[in-house]
Scaffold this active site. Structure first.
Site, mmCIF file in Angstrom:
data_model
loop_
_atom_site.group_PDB
_atom_site.id
_atom_site.type_symbol
_atom_site.label_atom_id
_atom_site.label_comp_id
_atom_site.label_asym_id
_atom_site.label_seq_id
_atom_site.Cartn_x
_atom_site.Cartn_y
_atom_site.Cartn_z
ATOM 1 N N VAL A 117 -0.109 12.699 -9.501
ATOM 2 C CA VAL A 117 -1.544 12.419 -9.418
ATOM 3 C C VAL A 117 -1.975 11.219 -10.272
ATOM 4 O O VAL A 117 -3.117 10.789 -10.202
ATOM 5 C CB VAL A 117 -2.402 13.668 -9.758
ATOM 6 C CG1 VAL A 117 -2.195 14.768 -8.736
ATOM 7 C CG2 VAL A 117 -2.126 14.164 -11.172
ATOM 8 N N LYS A 156 8.879 16.096 -12.437
ATOM 9 C CA LYS A 156 9.499 17.349 -11.954
ATOM 10 C C LYS A 156 10.978 17.169 -11.585
ATOM 11 O O LYS A 156 11.805 18.000 -11.963
ATOM 12 C CB LYS A 156 8.673 17.967 -10.834
ATOM 13 C CG LYS A 156 7.387 18.596 -11.387
ATOM 14 C CD LYS A 156 6.421 19.020 -10.310
ATOM 15 C CE LYS A 156 5.217 19.733 -10.939
ATOM 16 N NZ LYS A 156 3.986 19.583 -10.203
ATOM 17 N N SER A 178 3.529 14.469 -11.828
ATOM 18 C CA SER A 178 4.526 15.333 -11.170
ATOM 19 C C SER A 178 5.871 14.661 -10.921
ATOM 20 O O SER A 178 6.826 15.347 -10.552
ATOM 21 C CB SER A 178 3.986 15.843 -9.843
ATOM 22 O OG SER A 178 3.268 17.020 -10.076
ATOM 23 N N TYR A 221 4.926 21.284 -20.919
ATOM 24 C CA TYR A 221 4.624 20.829 -19.553
ATOM 25 C C TYR A 221 3.588 19.696 -19.571
ATOM 26 O O TYR A 221 3.759 18.681 -18.895
ATOM 27 C CB TYR A 221 4.127 22.022 -18.715
ATOM 28 C CG TYR A 221 3.652 21.603 -17.347
ATOM 29 C CD1 TYR A 221 4.565 21.240 -16.357
ATOM 30 C CD2 TYR A 221 2.287 21.516 -17.055
ATOM 31 C CE1 TYR A 221 4.131 20.813 -15.097
ATOM 32 C CE2 TYR A 221 1.849 21.088 -15.810
ATOM 33 C CZ TYR A 221 2.768 20.741 -14.835
ATOM 34 O OH TYR A 221 2.336 20.308 -13.604
ATOM 35 N N TYR A 260 4.174 17.068 -1.988
ATOM 36 C CA TYR A 260 3.223 18.178 -1.908
ATOM 37 C C TYR A 260 3.274 18.802 -0.511
ATOM 38 O O TYR A 260 4.316 18.782 0.149
ATOM 39 C CB TYR A 260 1.794 17.709 -2.244
ATOM 40 C CG TYR A 260 1.679 16.986 -3.565
ATOM 41 C CD1 TYR A 260 1.984 17.635 -4.755
ATOM 42 C CD2 TYR A 260 1.260 15.670 -3.632
ATOM 43 C CE1 TYR A 260 1.858 16.988 -5.973
ATOM 44 C CE2 TYR A 260 1.127 15.018 -4.848
ATOM 45 C CZ TYR A 260 1.435 15.681 -6.012
ATOM 46 O OH TYR A 260 1.317 15.038 -7.211
HETATM 47 N N1 GLU Z 1 -0.217 17.294 -14.740
HETATM 48 C C1 GLU Z 1 -0.613 17.518 -13.383
HETATM 49 C C2 GLU Z 1 -0.999 18.963 -13.158
HETATM 50 O O1 GLU Z 1 -0.289 19.814 -13.529
HETATM 51 C C3 GLU Z 1 0.492 17.111 -12.458
HETATM 52 C C4 GLU Z 1 0.083 17.261 -11.027
HETATM 53 C C5 GLU Z 1 0.719 16.283 -10.107
HETATM 54 O O2 GLU Z 1 0.991 15.129 -10.418
HETATM 55 O O3 GLU Z 1 0.962 16.739 -8.992
HETATM 56 O O4 GLU Z 1 -2.004 19.268 -12.609
#
Ligand code: GLU
Length: 305
Positions: free
Chosen positions: A259, A64, A61, A189, A241
């Site tokens: 994650v 992002k 993430s 993605y 988060y």
């Molecule tokens: N590729 C992960 C997902 O979409 C990223 C989630 C994350 O790092 O928060 O579930």
């Protein structure tokens, strides 16, 4: 500073035992929970590091904010703001966040999966191959590292198992928030999340955001200063988060976790910080990584509040 980082690792390492490496993407389960690295790039030009700061992991993430920068560069603030909201959802990153039979841009933000999937469609380029290439190039430029590549195994692992993200993307399509072929958008993605970085790369990307678009000792801006304000503000409210409020109180700087166990922290005008420790808490944040940032924030007076 190197000493402070080493001591911080020593003090915080035990917390990783209270967390778990991510397993919902099968390939991520192979991470070693004992890995722990920190790198800091400061505006006085100092570069400090300790532990496994050259160990590579997938950005997940933390891509992002890079995706958001690319979307801003290609479309401008107004367009991006009109299509992806900026309010914290208060829900997990992969929540199916829709109510009353409707899904509106204000129900999502750039730091949750739905927002990030929508932003993939906003990257300029004639094909999804080209869109991903451009995102990878921006990541390399921000990090100052041309050797950043995709982790093919993690990408394929998530592509094979990422059905929750598929559900989110089909919802976006159902409510006309994306127009393109869902599988193509998702492929972009999944690739984006599987870009491989280390703590040093994250410290550089964080520094560029802290330094309003300029890399260390470079005159040329990679992005306008107003985009840094936009991205950093959203990192502050949504980057960790549904633990962002607690993080704001305890650490007090814009940051993004993934994650894969990485955290990128932005201390505006002062420094970029990259941390890697793959055991996560129940919200998906690196558990020892957060402890390390709490310690550093206290000792270096990092909180912007
Ligand atoms: N590729 C992960 C997902 O979409 C990223 C989630 C994350 O790092 O928060 O579930």
């Amino acid at each position: 500073m190197d000493e402070l980082l080493e001591k911080t690792i020593e003090e915080c390492a035990a917390f990783s035992k209270k967390g778990k490496v991510a397993s919902y993407i099968p390939e991520l389960e192979k991470a070693n929970p004992a890995d722990f690295g920190i790198a800091i790039l400061s505006s006085d030009g100092r570069f400090s590091r300790a532990g496994d700061c050259h160990k590579r992991f997938t950005i997940q993430s933390i891509v992002k904010p890079v995706l958001l920068l690319q979307a801003l560069l290609d479309n401008g603030v107004e367009y991006v703001r009109a299509h992806v909201g900026v309010e914290a959802t208060g829900k997990p990153f992969d929540a199916i966040n829709y109510t009353e039979q409707s899904l509106l841009s204000d129900h999502i933000n750039p730091m949750v999966n739905m927002g990030a999937i929508a932003m993939c469609t906003m990257i300029g380029g004639g094909s999804y191959e080209e869109k991903f290439r451009r995102l990878l190039d921006l990541t390399r430029r921000l990090a100052g590292n041309d050797s950043i590549e995709l982790d093919e195994r993690v990408y394929l692992s998530e592509k094979r198992t990422g059905n929750k993200n598929r559900a989110l993307a089909y919802l976006l399509k159902t409510y006309n928030m994306i127009e393109d072929d869902v599988e193509e958008v998702l492929d972009c993605y999944f690739r984006a999340c599987s870009i491989q970085v280390d703590c040093v790369d994250l410290a550089h990307i964080g520094f560029t955001l802290a330094n309003h678009g300029r890399r260390m000792r470079e005159e040329e801006r990679i992005f306008p200063a107003e985009y840094a304000s936009y991205v950093n503000a959203i990192l502050m409210t949504c980057g960790m988060y549904d633990g962002s409020g607690d993080f704001a109180v305890k650490v007090g700087v814009p940051a993004k976790s993934g994650v894969g166990g990485g955290i990128m922290a932005v201390v505006p005008t002062r420094m970029g910080i990259g941390i890697f420790s793959p055991a996560l808490d129940e919200k998906g944040n690196s558990i020892a990584g957060i402890r390390a940032l709490e310690t550093l924030s206290r000792k270096l007076y990092l909180s912007i509040f």
